[in-house]
Design a protein around this motif. Structure first.
Motif, PDB file in Angstrom:
ATOM      1  N   VAL A  26      -4.354  -2.115 -17.707  1.00 21.84           N
ATOM      2  CA  VAL A  26      -4.261  -3.139 -16.658  1.00 21.84           C
ATOM      3  C   VAL A  26      -2.822  -3.273 -16.162  1.00 21.84           C
ATOM      4  CG1 VAL A  26      -4.518  -5.607 -16.156  1.00 21.84           C
ATOM      5  CG2 VAL A  26      -6.290  -4.411 -17.457  1.00 21.84           C
ATOM      6  N   SER A  27      -1.850  -3.220 -17.061  1.00 23.33           N
ATOM      7  CA  SER A  27      -0.442  -3.343 -16.671  1.00 23.33           C
ATOM      8  C   SER A  27      -0.018  -2.193 -15.757  1.00 23.33           C
ATOM      9  CB  SER A  27       0.456  -3.369 -17.916  1.00 23.33           C
ATOM     10  OG  SER A  27       0.152  -4.483 -18.736  1.00 23.33           O
ATOM     11  N   ILE A  28      -0.439  -0.976 -16.105  1.00 25.38           N
ATOM     12  CA  ILE A  28      -0.113   0.188 -15.271  1.00 25.38           C
ATOM     13  C   ILE A  28      -0.709   0.025 -13.874  1.00 25.38           C
ATOM     14  CG2 ILE A  28      -0.552   2.658 -14.969  1.00 25.38           C
ATOM     15  CD1 ILE A  28      -0.372   2.892 -18.050  1.00 25.38           C
ATOM     16  N   GLN A  29      -1.932  -0.478 -13.805  1.00 27.32           N
ATOM     17  CA  GLN A  29      -2.585  -0.661 -12.507  1.00 27.32           C
ATOM     18  C   GLN A  29      -1.896  -1.746 -11.675  1.00 27.32           C
ATOM     19  OE1 GLN A  29      -6.632  -1.262 -13.814  1.00 27.32           O
ATOM     20  NE2 GLN A  29      -7.193   0.822 -13.226  1.00 27.32           N
ATOM     21  N   ILE A  30      -1.380  -2.768 -12.326  1.00 29.47           N
ATOM     22  CA  ILE A  30      -0.647  -3.818 -11.609  1.00 29.47           C
ATOM     23  C   ILE A  30       0.609  -3.234 -10.968  1.00 29.47           C
ATOM     24  CG2 ILE A  30       0.724  -5.923 -11.888  1.00 29.47           C
ATOM     25  CD1 ILE A  30      -1.272  -6.772 -14.063  1.00 29.47           C
ATOM     26  N   VAL A  31       1.366  -2.460 -11.742  1.00 27.09           N
ATOM     27  CA  VAL A  31       2.595  -1.839 -11.224  1.00 27.09           C
ATOM     28  C   VAL A  31       2.261  -0.894 -10.071  1.00 27.09           C
ATOM     29  CG1 VAL A  31       4.515  -0.305 -11.777  1.00 27.09           C
ATOM     30  CG2 VAL A  31       3.800  -2.055 -13.430  1.00 27.09           C
TER      31      VAL A  31
ATOM     32  N   ALA B 143      -6.223 -11.304 -14.066  1.00 25.56           N
ATOM     33  CA  ALA B 143      -6.200 -12.141 -12.855  1.00 25.56           C
ATOM     34  C   ALA B 143      -5.105 -11.675 -11.896  1.00 25.56           C
ATOM     35  CB  ALA B 143      -5.998 -13.605 -13.229  1.00 25.56           C
ATOM     36  N   LEU B 144      -3.952 -11.311 -12.452  1.00 27.46           N
ATOM     37  CA  LEU B 144      -2.853 -10.819 -11.618  1.00 27.46           C
ATOM     38  C   LEU B 144      -3.250  -9.511 -10.925  1.00 27.46           C
ATOM     39  CD1 LEU B 144       0.059 -11.039 -10.595  1.00 27.46           C
ATOM     40  CD2 LEU B 144       0.808  -9.928 -12.716  1.00 27.46           C
ATOM     41  N   LEU B 145      -3.918  -8.619 -11.667  1.00 27.37           N
ATOM     42  CA  LEU B 145      -4.378  -7.364 -11.077  1.00 27.37           C
ATOM     43  C   LEU B 145      -5.326  -7.628  -9.904  1.00 27.37           C
ATOM     44  CD1 LEU B 145      -4.765  -4.289 -10.990  1.00 27.37           C
ATOM     45  CD2 LEU B 145      -6.547  -4.555 -12.746  1.00 27.37           C
ATOM     46  N   ILE B 146      -6.277  -8.519 -10.115  1.00 29.04           N
ATOM     47  CA  ILE B 146      -7.241  -8.848  -9.053  1.00 29.04           C
ATOM     48  C   ILE B 146      -6.516  -9.410  -7.834  1.00 29.04           C
ATOM     49  CG2 ILE B 146      -9.173 -10.356  -8.426  1.00 29.04           C
ATOM     50  CD1 ILE B 146     -10.107 -10.165 -11.341  1.00 29.04           C
TER      51      ILE B 146
ATOM     52  N   THR C 171      -0.305  -0.965  -8.099  1.00 31.85           N
ATOM     53  CA  THR C 171      -0.766  -1.725  -6.928  1.00 31.85           C
ATOM     54  C   THR C 171       0.411  -2.348  -6.191  1.00 31.85           C
ATOM     55  OG1 THR C 171      -2.840  -2.214  -8.076  1.00 31.85           O
ATOM     56  CG2 THR C 171      -2.326  -3.549  -6.144  1.00 31.85           C
ATOM     57  N   PHE C 172       1.391  -2.881  -6.919  1.00 36.94           N
ATOM     58  CA  PHE C 172       2.583  -3.450  -6.279  1.00 36.94           C
ATOM     59  C   PHE C 172       3.344  -2.379  -5.500  1.00 36.94           C
ATOM     60  CE2 PHE C 172       2.515  -7.316  -9.056  1.00 36.94           C
ATOM     61  CZ  PHE C 172       2.664  -8.247  -8.035  1.00 36.94           C
ATOM     62  N   ILE C 173       3.476  -1.196  -6.101  1.00 31.81           N
ATOM     63  CA  ILE C 173       4.186  -0.103  -5.424  1.00 31.81           C
ATOM     64  C   ILE C 173       3.432   0.315  -4.170  1.00 31.81           C
ATOM     65  CG2 ILE C 173       4.895   2.311  -5.625  1.00 31.81           C
ATOM     66  CD1 ILE C 173       5.377   1.784  -8.619  1.00 31.81           C
ATOM     67  N   SER C 174       2.110   0.439  -4.293  1.00 34.61           N
ATOM     68  CA  SER C 174       1.285   0.827  -3.155  1.00 34.61           C
ATOM     69  C   SER C 174       1.352  -0.210  -2.037  1.00 34.61           C
ATOM     70  CB  SER C 174      -0.164   1.020  -3.609  1.00 34.61           C
ATOM     71  OG  SER C 174      -1.016   1.273  -2.526  1.00 34.61           O
ATOM     72  N   SER C 175       1.340  -1.488  -2.412  1.00 35.09           N
ATOM     73  CA  SER C 175       1.397  -2.563  -1.412  1.00 35.09           C
ATOM     74  C   SER C 175       2.708  -2.561  -0.659  1.00 35.09           C
ATOM     75  CB  SER C 175       1.185  -3.921  -2.094  1.00 35.09           C
ATOM     76  OG  SER C 175      -0.079  -3.980  -2.718  1.00 35.09           O
ATOM     77  N   SER C 176       3.803  -2.293  -1.370  1.00 35.88           N
ATOM     78  CA  SER C 176       5.113  -2.275  -0.711  1.00 35.88           C
ATOM     79  C   SER C 176       5.224  -1.114   0.270  1.00 35.88           C
ATOM     80  CB  SER C 176       6.226  -2.184  -1.758  1.00 35.88           C
ATOM     81  OG  SER C 176       6.132  -0.966  -2.486  1.00 35.88           O
ATOM     82  N   GLN C 177       4.569  -0.011  -0.051  1.00 37.28           N
ATOM     83  CA  GLN C 177       4.614   1.156   0.836  1.00 37.28           C
ATOM     84  C   GLN C 177       3.715   0.978   2.055  1.00 37.28           C
ATOM     85  OE1 GLN C 177       3.517   4.347  -1.780  1.00 37.28           O
ATOM     86  NE2 GLN C 177       5.592   4.606  -2.600  1.00 37.28           N
ATOM     87  N   GLU C 178       2.606   0.255   1.866  1.00 41.55           N
ATOM     88  CA  GLU C 178       1.647   0.080   2.955  1.00 41.55           C
ATOM     89  C   GLU C 178       1.972  -1.106   3.851  1.00 41.55           C
ATOM     90  OE1 GLU C 178      -2.101  -0.248   1.080  1.00 41.55           O
ATOM     91  OE2 GLU C 178      -2.064   1.781   0.234  1.00 41.55           O
ATOM     92  N   ASN C 179       2.977  -1.892   3.466  1.00 40.46           N
ATOM     93  CA  ASN C 179       3.387  -3.051   4.275  1.00 40.46           C
ATOM     94  C   ASN C 179       2.216  -4.008   4.521  1.00 40.46           C
ATOM     95  OD1 ASN C 179       5.194  -4.656   5.689  1.00 40.46           O
ATOM     96  ND2 ASN C 179       4.751  -3.646   7.659  1.00 40.46           N
TER      97      ASN C 179
END
Length: 567
Positions: A44-49, A105-108, A51-59
């Motif tokens: 879950v922790s790896i997926q959170i990181v 919850a953070l991942l979701i 997702t954050f990286i992906s979100s920053s790239q996708e704006n």
């Protein structure tokens, strides 16, 4: 730049990995193996990181993570609950599962609002818990399965709205047939479980979901206040019933199987609030605290309080309780403020929140015992919804207002809060000593432990500043009994009994204090109202004799032989 096939492959892998994480979450709920918990936390922790990286790239659009303030407070109270538990070995897995609940919850919350992998897999989780329920009933599973049939049914009811949402959304005939059969399995399990609370909560939640999903027939200015006031009103009524539960007449409840005993459990549990309600009594500690300080028996009767709110208050105190409610009510009102956002998906989240909160009034499927990492899954979906800067400022103002009110209350009630704080700390220290290696299966040996000395000094100082403080009097009375200072024990326990005449633990210990202090008449009057006291008396006859206390043994013999004892 990725072509369409690459994008599709990336999307499918992401959905698959999220589904695997969700299934792992469901698995550790029924099988809280430590290695599996740490594996799931890592995934879950790896997926959170990622997702954050992906979100920053996708704006992507901005989200509000102020709910994490409540999440951090909840974890801090859980950490304190681990420290304060009389058995940290039992408390540690629950601490890990609660930490995993915040991580999940953070991942979701980090995912795109249209991402449906976790949402759909939670629906499958409802079927999974129902199948486990059937396997447990048929005795096909044992060993690591820690959940009772009622808790499995409660988890199925809580997650079932996600399954219903998937059923409404899918256009594939095969999927509809499979999900329809899963729905039949869940409904069958709910009926077989006899969990009236889970069924009633689910029906209320489905009705609210139906109102929430109406586009044209019910205007937002009508349905949103209706949902807010109806759900808040039902929870308020339930809370008031818990507060005044000891005054409820239970004669009519005898017609409902199990209801009277459940109400008695709630009423008795409220007495523990006096000693442990402010800071809590420790994670996974309900069983020992209830048996030792309410029933005064040396064996386990209940592993949890069968009420979400009672369990939260007794294990994590006021901070844990308020932060838990904060996460749920923030999510609840975000969903109400965005009624036009994907009504099937977010309507299911709203329904799941309602099931959990309503069912929590009469059972505790998701927090009791060792807990579940699914605890905050439903409200976390609401935190996916992007917000405008104005709305973020509004939420910050609400948090500031709550902080101001908390400080105001703390200042106004400083004296009683200070007394409760010191009493709670002393109660925790005493419980760690008296419940060491519990359950022992043996009645109290009245052997004083030097480890209680500092707690006794602290309680005596507290009593000098707050005369008549019932939890302090009770704890001092128990220490006096262990020191065989029976006259002093009577002095403290009499006042405690006058303040709490229905407290089973105070009543029982006062009866025995009278008896060992040679006041057989008062002992007889008190112990006649205590269940199974005569059997315990019989054990004390030979127990005191073996400890070379012939006078105390004779007192027990005299009361045991009374012809009209207990009539």
């Amino acid at each position: 730049m990725l072509n369409n096939d690459d994008n599709l492959l990336k999307l499918n892998f992401k959905s698959f990995s999220l589904s695997v994480s969700t299934l792992l979450i469901c698995l550790v709920t029924i099988w809280p193996n430590r290695f599996l918990i740490f594996i799931t936390m890592g995934v879950v922790s790896i997926q959170i990181v990622a997702t954050f990286i992906s979100s920053s790239q996708e704006n992507t659009k901005q989200k509000d993570y102020t709910w994490l303030i409540s999440g951090v407070l909840f974890l801090l109270s859980a950490g304190f609950g681990y420290w304060s538990a009389y058995n940290t070995e039992n408390a540690f897995p629950k601490l890990m599962l609660l930490f995993l609940a915040i991580l999940f919850a953070l991942l979701i919350s980090t995912l795109n609002e249209k991402e449906g992998a976790i949402h759909n897999t939670l629906g499958i989780g409802a079927i999974f818990f129902s199948l486990v329920f059937i396997a447990v009933k048929l005795q096909l599973l044992s060993g690591p399965i820690l959940l009772t049939a009622n808790r499995l049914a409660g988890l199925s009811a809580t997650l079932s709205p996600f399954l219903f949402s998937s059923l409404l959304n899918t256009q594939r005939t095969l999927f509809r047939i499979a999900l329809g059969l899963g729905t039949l399995v869940i409904l069958t399990v709910l009926i077989l479980s006899g969990s009236r609370g889970a069924i009633a909560s689910l029906l209320i939640a489905l009705f609210i979901w139906w109102v929430y999903s109406k586009d044209n027939s019910i205007p937002n200015k009508i349905k949103i206040p209706f949902i807010a006031f109806s759900v808040s009103g039902l929870l308020l009524v339930g809370a008031l019933c818990l507060i005044f539960i000891s005054k409820i007449q239970m004669t009519w409840l005898n017609t409902i199987p199990g209801a009277a005993s459940r109400i008695e459990l709630y009423a008795n549990s409220t007495f523990l609030f006096q000693a442990f309600g402010l800071l809590g009594g420790g994670l996974n500690s309900f069983g020992g605290l209830y048996s030792q300080y309410i029933l005064s028996v040396p064996f386990l009767l209940f592993t949890y309080g069968h009420n979400l709110y009672i369990d939260l208050l007794l294990e994590q105190g006021v901070i844990g309780f308020i932060s838990f409610l904060g996460i749920f009510f923030i999510g609840f009102f975000i969903l109400l403020n965005h009624p036009d956002t994907n009504k099937n998906i977010f309507g299911a989240c709203l329904a799941s929140i309602i099931v959990l909160l309503m069912h929590g009034l009469i059972d505790d499927a998701i927090y009791g015992d060792i807990g579940s990492p699914l605890l905050f899954a439903a409200p976390a979906f609401a935190f996916r919804i992007p917000i405008e800067r104005v709305e973020k400022i509004q939420r910050a103002r609400i948090y500031s207002l709550f902080l101001f009110l908390a400080l105001l209350i703390a200042g106004f009630w400083a004296r009683p809060i200070s007394a409760a704080f010191r009493s709670n700390l002393a109660a925790i220290d005493i419980a760690k000593v008296q419940l060491e290696n519990w359950p022992t299966g043996e009645w109290s040996r009245y052997e004083y432990s030097a480890a209680l000395e500092s707690s006794e000094i602290s309680l005596e100082d507290l009593l000098s500043k707050h005369p008549g403080h019932s939890p302090t009097l009770y704890k001092l009375g128990l220490i006096n009994l262990e020191k065989k200072e029976f006259s002093l024990a009577v002095k403290h326990l009499v006042v405690a009994h006058q303040n709490n005449p229905q407290h089973p633990g105070i009543k029982k210990n006062l009866g025995f204090a009278y008896l060992w202090n040679n006041d057989v008449d008062n002992a007889k009057q008190i112990l006649a109202e205590v269940p199974n006291a005569k059997e315990e008396l019989f054990a004390y006859i030979w127990w005191w004799d073996g400890l070379n206390e012939p006078d105390l043994s004779q007192n027990a013999q005299n009361l045991y032989d009374s012809a009209d004892w207990g009539e």
